[in-house]
Design a protein around this motif. Structure first.
Motif, mmCIF file in Angstrom:
data_model
loop_
_atom_site.group_PDB
_atom_site.id
_atom_site.type_symbol
_atom_site.label_atom_id
_atom_site.label_comp_id
_atom_site.label_asym_id
_atom_site.label_seq_id
_atom_site.Cartn_x
_atom_site.Cartn_y
_atom_site.Cartn_z
ATOM 1 N N HIS A 1 8.835 4.772 0.325
ATOM 2 C CA HIS A 1 7.987 3.618 0.699
ATOM 3 C C HIS A 1 8.852 2.485 1.240
ATOM 4 C CE1 HIS A 1 4.719 0.752 0.714
ATOM 5 N NE2 HIS A 1 5.472 -0.089 0.036
ATOM 6 N N HIS B 1 8.852 -0.747 4.551
ATOM 7 C CA HIS B 1 8.209 -1.407 5.703
ATOM 8 C C HIS B 1 9.316 -1.743 6.706
ATOM 9 C CE1 HIS B 1 4.512 -2.677 3.280
ATOM 10 N NE2 HIS B 1 5.378 -2.368 2.323
ATOM 11 N N HIS C 1 4.372 1.669 -5.790
ATOM 12 C CA HIS C 1 4.497 0.762 -6.944
ATOM 13 C C HIS C 1 3.924 1.339 -8.238
ATOM 14 C CE1 HIS C 1 6.301 -2.170 -4.393
ATOM 15 N NE2 HIS C 1 5.273 -2.104 -3.569
ATOM 16 N N ASP D 1 10.996 -0.265 -0.413
ATOM 17 C CA ASP D 1 9.996 -1.299 -0.137
ATOM 18 C C ASP D 1 10.588 -2.526 0.567
ATOM 19 O OD1 ASP D 1 7.394 -2.316 -0.050
ATOM 20 O OD2 ASP D 1 7.693 -3.461 -1.885
HETATM 21 ZN ZN ZN Z 1 5.190 -2.081 0.279
#
Ligand code: ZN
Ligand code: GUN
Length: 464
Positions: free
Chosen positions: A89, A91, A286, A339
């Motif tokens: 995960h 971005h 998460h 993340d």
């Molecule tokens: Zn995220």
């Protein structure tokens, strides 16, 4: 154990070897009764590669004689050759605002994230960030990432195009978000947002190594109509290997918001479930605040969970409970994610360091056997790709990281007091530095080499 070997394809590319200490997982150490059966380790190992795939792995003295035509061998001293790390995960569009000061999740999104992501309607900007992002992850030994792009098709194209240049296996998709965001980022037309997502899926899914994900950002930023259409798109294509990727149960403020938006819901997980978004190709980032009834739903649907410890610490979220996620009564597929830009670096070993501390805050300890499993095979399981990547095994794609066991003067000195491989790896993850990966192979090509003049090379820059 005996080396596993595949025959050489006489019409295929020349063989390539990677020699040194080799570590790879073959089962889940959280669940297996004899945890030493969860991995293979060869002190002097050899990985043999042809046409981007592993054809043999095992002890050098056992494997090498079977391949007399193998001349091209990269040998690494004081290193561990491992499967490339998998970031479950991240971005990439938040690379320009990583390390932004002083806020918890929802304020941080408004203040830093949304303005930054708004810039990605500009393809040239998206291209530049995609280029930087790939250099960052490859330098850290990450070979596959499950990535959030953002609203604009340009952001998806930019990432897949750069991934293709390295021949990397990457997952992304258009982020669906049509409420509670600034106009500059919001999908202006819900039906059209799904049309664009579907077009991108047709363009990119299974093009080379690329895979597509349906990505509603999280429940608060999609209308019921968009969640419904996203669920339908996902359900239509999940059997073709299309993913659903979103955030779940990260922070208390987020959970309170979801409760107020969906007052009749049994749980946050059930909100996604009612829209058809909970299924075997679903990945949830998460999961810090997941309750027992929700773990059951995630287990029953064979979903993947991405633990993102550096982000959870940075944003002051809840604390992930790996022993809940791996409860043998209802275990889930679990991996780790950086993340970025909630996470504070691109390194998976550095996430393991933070994962250890998050567990210790709750009086549990996570050893290196389990954490490096989460970073490789566990993370591949999250993506249902555990038969393709995440292990070093004949038939698997040759994505490889080479961790330097002596990356600094101090670590070189410290390692003399450590004996076995997992003690060394625990020290390495705890004192992890950014430049401790020597080389990264993607589909058998050394696209990153710390000691080469040209450190990064695209796949087509290699001569046959
Ligand atoms: Zn995220
Ligand atoms: N929840 C919804 N969007 C985001 C995001 O961009 N980062 C994190 N950490 N959580 C989110």
């Amino acid at each position: 154990m005996d080396a596993e070997k595949f025959p050489v394809n006489p019409a295929g590319s020349a063989l390539k070897g990677v020699r040194g200490q080799v570590l790879t997982f073959k089962a889940d150490p959280f669940l297996i009764s004899k945890e030493d059966d969860s991995y293979d380790y060869w002190k002097d190992g050899l990985v043999v590669i042809q046409d981007g795939q592993i054809i043999a792995v095992g002890d050098y003295s056992d494997v090498a004689p079977a391949y007399p035509q193998l001349k091209d061998i990269d040998t690494y001293e004081d290193s561990v050759i491992m499967p490339g790390f998998i970031d479950d995960h991240v971005h990439y569009v938040q690379s320009p605002m990583i390390g932004s000061f002083g806020d918890t999740l929802l304020n941080w999104l408004n203040q830093y994230t949304f303005p930054t992501e708004s810039k990605f309607r500009d393809k040239a900007f998206a291209d530049e960030v995609a280029r930087i992002f790939f250099r960052q992850i490859l330098q850290q030994g990450t070979t596959t990432a499950n990535v959030f792009s953002t609203t604009f098709a340009e952001s998806v194209d930019a990432l897949f195009e750069e991934s293709e240049r390295y021949n990397a296996r990457t997952i992304t998709g258009k982020v669906l978000q049509d409420r509670n965001l600034p106009d500059s980022l919001r999908d202006p037309d819900t039906e059209q947002s799904i049309v664009i997502a579907e077009e991108l899926m047709r363009k990119w899914h299974h093009r080379g190594r690329q895979l597509y994900a349906v990505i509603p950002r999280f429940a608060p930023t999609s209308t019921n109509e968009q969640l419904t259409l996203a669920g339908q798109l996902f359900q239509q294509h999940k059997d073709e290997g299309v993913y659903m990727h979103t955030h779940l149960d990260e922070a208390y403020s987020e959970l309170a918001w979801v409760n107020s938006l969906f007052p009749d819901a049994q749980s946050y997980t059930e909100v996604y479930q009612r829209f058809g978004l909970v299924d075997r190709m679903s990945v949830f980032a998460h999961c810090c605040l997941v309750r027992d009834d929700e773990w059951h739903i995630l287990h029953d649907n064979d979903c993947g969970v991405a633990h993102c410890p550096s982000s959870n610490l940075f944003l002051g979220d809840g604390e992930f409970k790996f022993w809940e996620a791996k409860n043998p009564r209802r275990p889930c597929r679990v991996g780790v994610g950086t993340d970025v830009g909630g996470g504070t670096n691109f390194s998976i070993p550095r996430q393991l360091n933070e994962a250890y501390k998050v567990a210790m805050l709750q009086m549990k300890s996570l050893d290196a056997k389990r954490s490096f499993y989460l970073a490789t095979r566990g993370a591949a399981e999250v993506l249902h790709l555990e038969n393709t990547i995440g292990s070093l095994k004949p038939g698997y794609e040759a994505d490889i990281a080479v961790l330097d066991l002596k990356p600094t003067e101090f670590l070189e000195w410290r390692m003399q007091f450590a004996d076995d491989i997992f003690t060394k790896l625990f020290i390495l993850q705890t004192l992890a530095v950014d430049n401790m990966n020597k080389a990264t192979y993607v589909a058998g090509k050394k696209v990153y080499d710390r000691s080469r003049d040209k450190q990064f090379m695209y796949a087509d820059e290699f001569t046959a």
